[in-house]
Design a protein around this motif. Structure first.
Motif, PDB file in Angstrom:
ATOM      1  N   VAL A 178       0.827  -1.209   0.000  1.00 21.88           N
ATOM      2  CA  VAL A 178       0.000   0.000   0.000  1.00 21.88           C
ATOM      3  C   VAL A 178       0.864   1.262   0.000  1.00 21.88           C
ATOM      4  O   VAL A 178       0.541   2.245  -0.669  1.00 21.88           O
ATOM      5  CB  VAL A 178      -0.960  -0.004   1.212  1.00 21.88           C
ATOM      6  N   LEU A 179       1.978   1.231   0.710  1.00 19.27           N
ATOM      7  CA  LEU A 179       2.837   2.412   0.756  1.00 19.27           C
ATOM      8  C   LEU A 179       3.405   2.744  -0.626  1.00 19.27           C
ATOM      9  O   LEU A 179       3.582   3.923  -0.969  1.00 19.27           O
ATOM     10  CB  LEU A 179       3.977   2.204   1.757  1.00 19.27           C
ATOM     11  N   ASP A 180       3.681   1.725  -1.447  1.00 18.19           N
ATOM     12  CA  ASP A 180       4.127   1.976  -2.825  1.00 18.19           C
ATOM     13  C   ASP A 180       3.066   2.744  -3.596  1.00 18.19           C
ATOM     14  O   ASP A 180       3.369   3.696  -4.335  1.00 18.19           O
ATOM     15  CB  ASP A 180       4.411   0.652  -3.545  1.00 18.19           C
ATOM     16  N   ALA A 181       1.823   2.343  -3.423  1.00 15.23           N
ATOM     17  CA  ALA A 181       0.726   3.017  -4.116  1.00 15.23           C
ATOM     18  C   ALA A 181       0.575   4.455  -3.634  1.00 15.23           C
ATOM     19  O   ALA A 181       0.336   5.374  -4.437  1.00 15.23           O
ATOM     20  CB  ALA A 181      -0.576   2.245  -3.905  1.00 15.23           C
ATOM     21  N   ILE A 182       0.736   4.657  -2.328  1.00 12.93           N
ATOM     22  CA  ILE A 182       0.646   6.013  -1.775  1.00 12.93           C
ATOM     23  C   ILE A 182       1.777   6.889  -2.315  1.00 12.93           C
ATOM     24  O   ILE A 182       1.561   8.060  -2.684  1.00 12.93           O
ATOM     25  CB  ILE A 182       0.688   5.961  -0.234  1.00 12.93           C
TER      26      ILE A 182
END
Length: 271
Positions: free
Chosen positions: A32-36
């Motif tokens: 999820v942090l990659d997407a953020i």
């Protein structure tokens, strides 16, 4: 194989905000942090998000993902259906600073209230001797990365802001347990834990244990044992007396509840 991820991210500050929809291209194996980060780089350059190591060890990127407190860097996109909308919001228990960043200073204020480890008089660093079983018992609590997900999910303060002054929370209950289980510590913090830190308010729902990314058994190995010890001190003095006579454990000096001064400066770091 990449795909377009539908995201709903909370945008706002202490004055209010709203969920905003985005579509972000992502790749297989991402979290999820990659997407953020990609959202921040391509569509929302002013998106505020706290992160550091991206390895699940700093505890910085805590948020609520589809309503569940998680570390963004440890939540793989593969756990969601590609057609599902992933909603990311800030931790609800703490005041919002901006977007996904919250003010967790409550926890640092609670940390200041914990009387530090105090070894026996005359025992110098390097002279500490402990049984391996005592080392292993407290080592579990030392795994805490202070992500504060356990604090966030605890309903005692999540749903009741008024409880914060009188409740330390799960993160600090394991700190008190670690110190109380240390055979060389000379302070007894149990009365303080009962009177000032609100351990009696915890009704052991184990929600803190469920969200811990380090898999610390907060409820079973820290909170319940400390509740039992507090009961012994307050309501069963004979049991305490017999246990102390049978145990080689270092005698302890009680820490008085709030209102009586305690010299925290005399403490030392736990070995």
């Amino acid at each position: 194989m990449g795909y377009d991820l539908k995201m709903r991210v909370w945008r706002g500050d202490e004055n209010g905000g709203e969920l905003v929809d985005f579509t972000v291209p992502v790749e297989e194996g991402e979290v999820v942090l990659d997407a953020i980060h990609r959202l921040q780089a391509t569509q929302a350059g002013d998106l505020a998000v706290r992160w550091n190591c991206k390895a699940g060890k700093c505890g910085s990127c805590s948020a609520e993902i589809n309503g569940r407190p998680r570390l963004m860097c440890m939540t793989r996109l593969s756990v969601f259906d590609p057609a599902e909308t992933v909603t990311v919001t800030p931790m609800r228990t703490f005041p919002v600073i901006r977007d996904l960043v919250t003010d967790v200073s409550f926890n640092y204020e609670k940390a200041k209230q914990v009387p530090a480890f105090k070894p026996p008089e005359g025992l110098k660093p390097g002279e500490y001797r402990m049984q391996q079983v005592d080392v292993e018992r407290s080592q579990e609590f030392r795994k805490c990365i202070e992500c504060f997900l356990c604090q966030n999910v605890c309903h005692v303060i999540r749903d009741h802001e008024e409880n914060k002054p009188a409740f330390a929370g799960p993160r600090f209950f394991i700190r008190y347990a670690e110190l109380d289980m240390h055979p060389l510590d000379t302070l007894d913090r149990k009365e303080m834990l009962r009177e000032d830190q609100g351990i009696g308010m915890c009704n052991i729902t184990k929600c803190c244990t469920e969200v811990c990314p380090e898999h610390i058994k907060i409820t079973d190995n820290a909170i319940i044992p400390m509740k039992e010890r507090v009961v012994d001190v307050k309501w069963d003095p004979m049991t305490r007396f017999l246990r102390r006579r049978k145990s080689p454990e270092q005698a302890r000096t009680p820490v008085p509840p709030r209102g009586a001064e305690v010299d925290h400066a005399q403490g030392a770091e736990t070995p």
